[in-house]
Design a protein around this motif. Structure first.
Motif, PDB file in Angstrom:
ATOM      1  N   PRO A 112       7.253 -20.166  -5.849  1.00 56.11           N
ATOM      2  CA  PRO A 112       6.500 -20.080  -4.594  1.00 56.11           C
ATOM      3  C   PRO A 112       6.952 -18.875  -3.765  1.00 56.11           C
ATOM      4  CG  PRO A 112       7.256 -22.320  -4.976  1.00 56.11           C
ATOM      5  CD  PRO A 112       7.974 -21.455  -5.957  1.00 56.11           C
ATOM      6  N   LYS A 113       6.002 -18.049  -3.357  1.00 56.50           N
ATOM      7  CA  LYS A 113       6.384 -16.800  -2.698  1.00 56.50           C
ATOM      8  C   LYS A 113       5.201 -16.129  -2.022  1.00 56.50           C
ATOM      9  CE  LYS A 113       5.947 -14.613  -7.263  1.00 56.50           C
ATOM     10  NZ  LYS A 113       5.851 -15.907  -8.024  1.00 56.50           N
ATOM     11  N   LEU A 114       5.521 -15.165  -1.181  1.00 55.52           N
ATOM     12  CA  LEU A 114       4.551 -14.231  -0.630  1.00 55.52           C
ATOM     13  C   LEU A 114       4.803 -12.875  -1.270  1.00 55.52           C
ATOM     14  CD1 LEU A 114       4.623 -15.172   3.152  1.00 55.52           C
ATOM     15  CD2 LEU A 114       2.579 -15.194   1.716  1.00 55.52           C
ATOM     16  N   VAL A 115       3.746 -12.227  -1.717  1.00 54.03           N
ATOM     17  CA  VAL A 115       3.860 -10.929  -2.384  1.00 54.03           C
ATOM     18  C   VAL A 115       3.053  -9.913  -1.600  1.00 54.03           C
ATOM     19  CG1 VAL A 115       3.443  -9.631  -4.504  1.00 54.03           C
ATOM     20  CG2 VAL A 115       4.153 -12.027  -4.632  1.00 54.03           C
ATOM     21  N   GLU A 116       3.687  -8.798  -1.276  1.00 51.14           N
ATOM     22  CA  GLU A 116       3.039  -7.727  -0.509  1.00 51.14           C
ATOM     23  C   GLU A 116       2.772  -6.545  -1.443  1.00 51.14           C
ATOM     24  OE1 GLU A 116       3.902  -4.956   3.472  1.00 51.14           O
ATOM     25  OE2 GLU A 116       5.487  -6.208   2.600  1.00 51.14           O
ATOM     26  N   ILE A 117       1.517  -6.094  -1.485  1.00 54.58           N
ATOM     27  CA  ILE A 117       1.106  -4.992  -2.350  1.00 54.58           C
ATOM     28  C   ILE A 117       0.528  -3.868  -1.501  1.00 54.58           C
ATOM     29  CG2 ILE A 117      -0.407  -4.271  -4.245  1.00 54.58           C
ATOM     30  CD1 ILE A 117      -0.379  -7.136  -5.245  1.00 54.58           C
ATOM     31  N   ASP A 118       1.009  -2.647  -1.716  1.00 49.38           N
ATOM     32  CA  ASP A 118       0.477  -1.469  -1.042  1.00 49.38           C
ATOM     33  C   ASP A 118      -0.804  -1.047  -1.764  1.00 49.38           C
ATOM     34  OD1 ASP A 118      -0.035   0.903   0.228  1.00 49.38           O
ATOM     35  OD2 ASP A 118       1.677   1.980  -0.608  1.00 49.38           O
ATOM     36  N   LEU A 119      -1.935  -1.113  -1.078  1.00 51.65           N
ATOM     37  CA  LEU A 119      -3.210  -0.811  -1.728  1.00 51.65           C
ATOM     38  C   LEU A 119      -3.364   0.674  -2.060  1.00 51.65           C
ATOM     39  CD1 LEU A 119      -5.694  -3.133   0.203  1.00 51.65           C
ATOM     40  CD2 LEU A 119      -4.611  -3.483  -2.017  1.00 51.65           C
ATOM     41  N   ALA A 120      -2.591   1.534  -1.387  1.00 51.73           N
ATOM     42  CA  ALA A 120      -2.670   2.962  -1.693  1.00 51.73           C
ATOM     43  C   ALA A 120      -2.068   3.275  -3.051  1.00 51.73           C
ATOM     44  CB  ALA A 120      -1.971   3.769  -0.607  1.00 51.73           C
ATOM     45  N   SER A 121      -0.965   2.592  -3.382  1.00 54.65           N
ATOM     46  CA  SER A 121      -0.283   2.840  -4.658  1.00 54.65           C
ATOM     47  C   SER A 121      -0.517   1.728  -5.666  1.00 54.65           C
ATOM     48  CB  SER A 121       1.219   2.990  -4.431  1.00 54.65           C
ATOM     49  OG  SER A 121       1.768   1.778  -3.909  1.00 54.65           O
ATOM     50  N   ASN A 122      -1.087   0.602  -5.219  1.00 49.02           N
ATOM     51  CA  ASN A 122      -1.280  -0.588  -6.064  1.00 49.02           C
ATOM     52  C   ASN A 122       0.039  -1.090  -6.644  1.00 49.02           C
ATOM     53  OD1 ASN A 122      -4.167  -0.576  -5.774  1.00 49.02           O
ATOM     54  ND2 ASN A 122      -4.239   1.126  -7.237  1.00 49.02           N
ATOM     55  N   GLN A 123       1.087  -0.981  -5.826  1.00 48.40           N
ATOM     56  CA  GLN A 123       2.418  -1.404  -6.247  1.00 48.40           C
ATOM     57  C   GLN A 123       2.930  -2.521  -5.351  1.00 48.40           C
ATOM     58  OE1 GLN A 123       4.207  -0.117  -8.949  1.00 48.40           O
ATOM     59  NE2 GLN A 123       2.327   1.023  -9.409  1.00 48.40           N
TER      60      GLN A 123
END
Length: 274
Positions: A112-123
């Motif tokens: 269980p977690k929250l995941v943050e993704i940078d949409l500019a780099s898709n990372q």
């Protein structure tokens, strides 16, 4: 009898954005640039991917196929079952991973977690695990909202509809500490009295097992929806099969020194019926 108010026959032009078949989508998020993302929770077990981006009228695994392959040995670094997702003001996509391999099963430890993704780099740039003190064995995470007006690094409010153990989870983004709040409040419990209708059929919980003894019962789910007011002072919430909308002071909710029993006493019923 009083007639219902007249409604416009034309409400606007409908545009087909995507045609989705197979796995059941649940959450939708749109970036400021117009990118469209969708989540596929593991309601009935395996899915092709749990997060997708709509491209060319269909969904493709996002950000990678590998990240969408749930791996118990790498629970922190893979996606299991993303229920909801949203894009923040920084054009970062946030995912709420329930950490389950199938609906109704307990979360996998460390998943269980929250995941943050940078949409500019898709990372993936950040993963925030939900601590054990914020969960119960049958946790069923549903939705979340950010509040950067409380806590040094902000907090996240997460609804947990664990049957018989519903709670509003408050996760401190800086410390990683989590609290289960409003425990025992009738406002977050599943409410009976009305059977939900889906596809012209009553939504019932049927007996399972080899003997399947007993009669079907109405399908009941507790705390589910939530929304933070524009001024960030009030959090609104309701049960999935509830009949009322409730509100609580967001500051008190996020304050660990504010006793849970007193907090329950401050819950305000905002509507008489939903």
């Amino acid at each position: 009898a009083q007639l219902p108010p007249a409604r416009a026959t034309v409400v606007g032009d409908l545009e087909l954005v995507a045609s989705l078949a197979g796995d059941q989508p649940a959450g939708v998020a749109i970036s400021n640039s117009g990118r469209l993302f969708v989540s596929y929770p593991r309601h009935d077990g395996d899915v092709a991917f749990t997060v997708g981006e709509i491209k060319g009228n269909h969904a493709a695994a996002y950000p990678t196929t590998e990240l969408n392959r749930a791996t118990v040995d790498h629970a922190k670094d893979t996606l299991f079952s993303v229920q909801t997702l949203q894009v923040d003001a920084s054009e970062h996509l946030w995912l709420l991973d329930t950490g389950t391999l199938q609906f109704g099963q307990p979360p996998v430890k460390g998943a269980p977690k929250l995941v943050e993704i940078d949409l500019a780099s898709n990372q993936v740039i950040r993963t925030v695990l939900l601590p054990e003190e914020a969960l119960v064995p049958n946790s069923a995470l549903k939705d979340f909202r950010f509040d950067f007006h409380h806590g040094q690094g902000g907090v996240v409010f997460i609804t947990d509809s664990a049957p018989g153990a519903e709670a509003m989870i408050v996760l401190d983004l800086q410390s990683g500490h989590g609290m289960r709040r409003l425990i025992g409040s009738p406002a977050i419990s599943a409410r009976g009295g009305v059977t939900q209708i889906v596809g012209s059929q009553p939504l019932l919980d049927w007996p399972i097992g080899p003997k399947k003894q007993g009669s079907p019962k109405p399908w009941l789910v507790g705390l589910n929806a939530l929304e933070l007011s524009a001024d960030k002072k009030t959090l609104y919430f309701s049960a999935f099969t509830g009949h009322r909308l409730y509100a609580v002071d967001a500051g008190n909710l996020a304050d660990p020194s504010f006793d849970n029993a007193n907090l329950i006493g401050t819950v305000d019923r905002k509507s008489t019926r939903l």
